[in-house]
Design a protein around this motif. Structure first.
Motif, mmCIF file in Angstrom:
data_model
loop_
_atom_site.group_PDB
_atom_site.id
_atom_site.type_symbol
_atom_site.label_atom_id
_atom_site.label_comp_id
_atom_site.label_asym_id
_atom_site.label_seq_id
_atom_site.Cartn_x
_atom_site.Cartn_y
_atom_site.Cartn_z
ATOM 1 N N THR A 2 27.043 -6.693 -32.039
ATOM 2 C CA THR A 2 27.320 -6.981 -33.441
ATOM 3 C C THR A 2 26.144 -6.583 -34.326
ATOM 4 N N GLU A 3 24.936 -6.909 -33.905
ATOM 5 C CA GLU A 3 23.745 -6.569 -34.689
ATOM 6 C C GLU A 3 23.558 -5.063 -34.772
ATOM 7 N N MET A 4 23.800 -4.355 -33.690
ATOM 8 C CA MET A 4 23.689 -2.895 -33.712
ATOM 9 C C MET A 4 24.728 -2.298 -34.658
ATOM 10 N N LEU A 5 25.910 -2.853 -34.642
ATOM 11 C CA LEU A 5 26.981 -2.360 -35.498
ATOM 12 C C LEU A 5 26.646 -2.569 -36.972
ATOM 13 N N GLU A 10 27.564 1.231 -42.208
ATOM 14 C CA GLU A 10 27.604 2.007 -43.444
ATOM 15 C C GLU A 10 27.774 3.501 -43.130
ATOM 16 N N GLY A 11 27.008 3.996 -42.180
ATOM 17 C CA GLY A 11 27.122 5.398 -41.788
ATOM 18 C C GLY A 11 28.478 5.712 -41.181
ATOM 19 N N ILE A 12 29.014 4.773 -40.411
ATOM 20 C CA ILE A 12 30.322 4.968 -39.797
ATOM 21 C C ILE A 12 31.402 5.088 -40.870
ATOM 22 N N VAL A 13 31.329 4.235 -41.887
ATOM 23 C CA VAL A 13 32.315 4.286 -42.974
ATOM 24 C C VAL A 13 32.147 5.580 -43.774
ATOM 25 N N LEU A 14 30.912 5.991 -44.030
ATOM 26 C CA LEU A 14 30.700 7.273 -44.709
ATOM 27 C C LEU A 14 31.317 8.409 -43.893
ATOM 28 N N ALA A 15 31.151 8.352 -42.570
ATOM 29 C CA ALA A 15 31.722 9.382 -41.698
ATOM 30 C C ALA A 15 33.249 9.391 -41.775
#
Length: 106
Positions: A2-5, A10-15
């Motif tokens: 969870t902490e890593m996520l 933010e980068g995942i959503v931008l992707a």
């Protein structure tokens, strides 16, 4: 996990937005389809507000057949720069982690 996520979401959503415009629920559904099943819609909506405040996405209200208009988010030039920085940082971290793992496996 969870902490890593939290540090990469933010980068995942931008992707995801780099593949095309989307609204909040659609982004959440796409994330779940990718295996991110524990992400709450509220987390995504808060993140989208931050991206909007940072000027990394453009927002358009689009009429909805089922209620109020939807806010559709589109990655803009500033968001593409942020995504490029994310991928660069990710590549660096992945390389360093692979190196550490290889050293540990010896």
């Amino acid at each position: 996990m969870t902490e890593m996520l939290k540090g990469t979401l933010e980068g995942i959503v931008l992707a995801l937005l780099a593949t095309g415009p989307a609204y909040g629920y659609e982004i959440t559904a796409r994330l779940r389809d990718q295996g991110f099943v524990d992400i709450a819609e509220g987390t995504i909506y808060a993140l989208l507000v931050r991206l909007e405040q940072k000027g990394q996405v453009d927002v358009e209200k689009v009429p909805s057949e089922k209620g109020p208009p939807r806010k559709v988010f589109t990655l803009n030039a500033q968001g593409r720069e942020a995504l490029d920085e994310f991928w660069s940082s990710w590549a660096f971290l992945a390389e360093r982690l692979a190196h550490l793992k290889a050293e540990g496996d010896k």
